[in-house]
Motif scaffolding. Structure first.
Motif, PDB file in Angstrom:
ATOM      1  N   LYS A 146       0.849  -1.194   0.000  1.00 19.95           N
ATOM      2  CA  LYS A 146       0.000   0.000   0.000  1.00 19.95           C
ATOM      3  C   LYS A 146       0.879   1.237   0.000  1.00 19.95           C
ATOM      4  O   LYS A 146       1.718   1.418   0.867  1.00 19.95           O
ATOM      5  CB  LYS A 146      -0.926   0.003   1.219  1.00 19.95           C
ATOM      6  N   GLY A 147       0.679   2.112  -0.975  1.00 14.73           N
ATOM      7  CA  GLY A 147       1.486   3.329  -1.071  1.00 14.73           C
ATOM      8  C   GLY A 147       0.987   4.405  -0.123  1.00 14.73           C
ATOM      9  O   GLY A 147      -0.226   4.587   0.055  1.00 14.73           O
ATOM     10  N   THR A 148       1.914   5.120   0.494  1.00 17.61           N
ATOM     11  CA  THR A 148       1.564   6.215   1.415  1.00 17.61           C
ATOM     12  C   THR A 148       1.926   7.569   0.834  1.00 17.61           C
ATOM     13  O   THR A 148       1.747   8.594   1.501  1.00 17.61           O
ATOM     14  CB  THR A 148       2.286   6.043   2.759  1.00 17.61           C
ATOM     15  N   GLY A 149       2.455   7.602  -0.391  1.00 18.06           N
ATOM     16  CA  GLY A 149       2.819   8.864  -1.013  1.00 18.06           C
ATOM     17  C   GLY A 149       1.603   9.582  -1.549  1.00 18.06           C
ATOM     18  O   GLY A 149       0.447   9.164  -1.360  1.00 18.06           O
ATOM     19  N   LYS A 150       1.851  10.705  -2.222  1.00 13.88           N
ATOM     20  CA  LYS A 150       0.761  11.498  -2.764  1.00 13.88           C
ATOM     21  C   LYS A 150      -0.024  10.689  -3.786  1.00 13.88           C
ATOM     22  O   LYS A 150       0.544  10.001  -4.633  1.00 13.88           O
ATOM     23  CB  LYS A 150       1.332  12.764  -3.415  1.00 13.88           C
ATOM     24  N   GLY A 152      -1.575   8.063  -3.311  1.00 16.65           N
ATOM     25  CA  GLY A 152      -1.387   6.635  -3.111  1.00 16.65           C
ATOM     26  C   GLY A 152      -0.170   6.046  -3.769  1.00 16.65           C
ATOM     27  O   GLY A 152      -0.039   4.823  -3.864  1.00 16.65           O
ATOM     28  N   THR A 155       6.264   4.794  -2.116  1.00 15.42           N
ATOM     29  CA  THR A 155       7.513   5.472  -1.773  1.00 15.42           C
ATOM     30  C   THR A 155       8.574   4.438  -1.430  1.00 15.42           C
ATOM     31  O   THR A 155       8.270   3.264  -1.180  1.00 15.42           O
ATOM     32  CB  THR A 155       7.330   6.414  -0.581  1.00 15.42           C
ATOM     33  N   GLU A 157      10.214   4.317   1.267  1.00 15.64           N
ATOM     34  CA  GLU A 157       9.984   3.883   2.639  1.00 15.64           C
ATOM     35  C   GLU A 157       8.958   2.758   2.712  1.00 15.64           C
ATOM     36  O   GLU A 157       9.072   1.847   3.540  1.00 15.64           O
ATOM     37  CB  GLU A 157       9.529   5.076   3.499  1.00 15.64           C
ATOM     38  N   ASP A 158       7.930   2.820   1.838  1.00 10.86           N
ATOM     39  CA  ASP A 158       6.928   1.748   1.805  1.00 10.86           C
ATOM     40  C   ASP A 158       7.581   0.417   1.441  1.00 10.86           C
ATOM     41  O   ASP A 158       7.291  -0.627   2.038  1.00 10.86           O
ATOM     42  CB  ASP A 158       5.833   2.071   0.784  1.00 10.86           C
ATOM     43  N   LYS A 322       5.607  17.072   4.525  1.00 11.27           N
ATOM     44  CA  LYS A 322       5.578  15.637   4.241  1.00 11.27           C
ATOM     45  C   LYS A 322       5.046  15.334   2.850  1.00 11.27           C
ATOM     46  O   LYS A 322       5.530  14.421   2.174  1.00 11.27           O
ATOM     47  CB  LYS A 322       4.740  14.912   5.298  1.00 11.27           C
ATOM     48  N   ASP A 323       4.024  16.088   2.414  1.00 12.44           N
ATOM     49  CA  ASP A 323       3.459  15.779   1.093  1.00 12.44           C
ATOM     50  C   ASP A 323       4.073  16.627  -0.017  1.00 12.44           C
ATOM     51  O   ASP A 323       3.650  16.564  -1.174  1.00 12.44           O
ATOM     52  CB  ASP A 323       1.931  15.924   1.090  1.00 12.44           C
TER      53      ASP A 323
END
Length: 420
Positions: A146-150, A152, A155, A157-158, A322-323
């Motif tokens: 599951k992506g946590t970047g802008k 979705g 990243t 880190e994901d 962050k975004d």
């Protein structure tokens, strides 16, 4: 008709940037004002929107390329239909069905959860180079992460988190006749070279310039945080209910810094050539950790703002850092900086000033320590605070006085209310 996409103005004195990531690829449909590329500058990352609706045509720059303001970097075919859809998609499917279904089929491949390469309908082209490299290195199937970047997006880190979870998971049991994989080569020593981002390069240059130019000195003190902690505990619920934001420590220190800067104007000043520029306002740069490095957006007119507005401003900066939506205007100016290393566990540090400013306040972690109060040893929540300053402009007496005012205001917050 094709419309050229050019690099917009990136802010005062900024003439070039770097293509950080293409958000759209040739053949992708795009709406008016929809971002198609992110451009990294010395201070922030700016998303360039499409001026028209249509389909992305040719990309004239690659990720990592340095581009100048006004340069053409892509084109958009107005009113077109996305490629690989309709008849073309149907023909592509027929060709796929007619092809022999064996391992020789050519297709975009990414590692699956077992580390083997297999076909997938995940859009690998949407991954940034750093993410693609991490996916291949750790054998992760991006379709299962599951992506946590802008929007979705995945990243790095994901991917690293998924890799850690995969390593920590218990190994599946193997049948007795299952082949035993060959042991990995021991003593492997891998290296990775990654080009510094423009932001990181600028941070390095500015901090080194501060050391080379300013006569840096740091003075320390410690603060009993009992009064502020008790005040927060007493009013936190009603404050959050009324203002929609938590009451934090930063607003107390920003207000305390205002008292100090008003009484010791040189700490709020800067050197410009052979002149000293004094400010009758207090704009506090707040050091915020962003994915690409430290940024310092400015909370303006701290002397006129309430605790709630200061907390709201800082929370907004943290979210937008962050975004990646901070703007150049958010970063411009600033007469004094507050850096809170305590959120990362720092006990003590000597912060470096943020040129052309002349001073920076460093905050650190709160920990219970034995101190003497009224002749008795008691345990109190204590914090070390540090003021680094340019000794060319600020004398030691002035720096110590300013830090002492901050200490007294934090230990007795009523001083902030009565302007003492």
């Amino acid at each position: 008709m094709a419309t050229d996409i050019t690099v917009p103005s990136l802010g005062e004195s900024v003439s070039e940037g770097t293509i950080a990531e293409w958000l759209k690829q040739p053949g992708d449909a795009v709406a008016v004002d929809e971002p198609i590329v992110s451009v990294e500058t010395d201070k922030v990352t700016v998303e360039v929107p499409s001026p028209v609706a249509g389909v992305i045509g040719e990309l004239k720059a690659e990720e990592g390329d340095t581009i100048e303001v006004g340069a053409v970097i892509a084109s958009v075919e107005e009113g077109g239909a996305p490629a690989a859809k309709g008849d073309e998609a149907g023909r592509a499917k027929q060709q796929s069905d007619a092809a022999p279904k064996d391992k020789g089929n050519e297709q975009d491949s990414v590692p699956n959860s077992t580390g083997e390469v297999s076909g997938t309908d995940f859009d690998a082209a949407a991954l940034s180079p750093a993410v693609r490299r991490a996916v291949l290195e750790h054998g992760i199937d991006p379709a299962n992460v599951k992506g946590t970047g802008k929007d979705g997006r995945l990243t790095k880190e994901d991917v690293l988190a998924a890799a850690k979870a995969k390593r920590d998971a218990p190994a599946p049991s193997q049948a007795e006749d299952a082949p035993v994989p060959a042991p990995a080569a021991s003593g492997a020593r891998n290296e990775e070279r990654v080009k510094m981002t423009r932001l990181r390069q600028t941070i390095a240059k500015r901090l080194k310039s501060a050391q080379d130019t300013a006569a840096l000195l740091t003075t320390f003190n410690d603060v009993d945080m009992t009064a502020v902690i008790e005040t927060r505990e007493k009013y936190k619920d009603s404050f959050a209910k009324k203002h929609g934001i938590k009451l934090g420590f930063m607003s107390f220190f920003a207000k305390a810094a205002h008292l100090a800067l008003k009484d010791v104007p040189s700490v709020n000043a800067q050197i410009d050539g052979d002149e000293i520029v004094y400010h009758d306002y207090v704009d506090v740069s707040v050091a915020v950790s962003a994915p690409n490095g430290l940024v310092v957006p400015v909370v303006r007119d701290v002397d006129k703002k309430s605790f709630a507005q200061i907390e709201l401003d800082i929370a907004d900066f943290g979210k937008r850092a962050k975004d990646g939506s901070l703007t150049m205007d958010d970063m411009k100016g600033g007469t004094f900086t507050i850096s809170n290393g305590g959120v990362f566990g720092s006990l003590m540090s000597t912060p470096i000033i943020n040129p052309p400013q002349s001073a920076v306040l460093g905050l650190h972690r709160i920990e219970d320590r034995a101190v003497v109060v009224d002749g008795e040893i008691v345990v109190r929540p204590m914090m070390y605070i540090a003021l680094s300053y340019d000794h060319r402009l600020i004398d030691g007496r002035e720096a110590v006085t300013a830090l002492k005012i901050i200490k007294e205001a934090i230990e007795d917050p009523a001083r902030i209310l009565i302007d003492l």
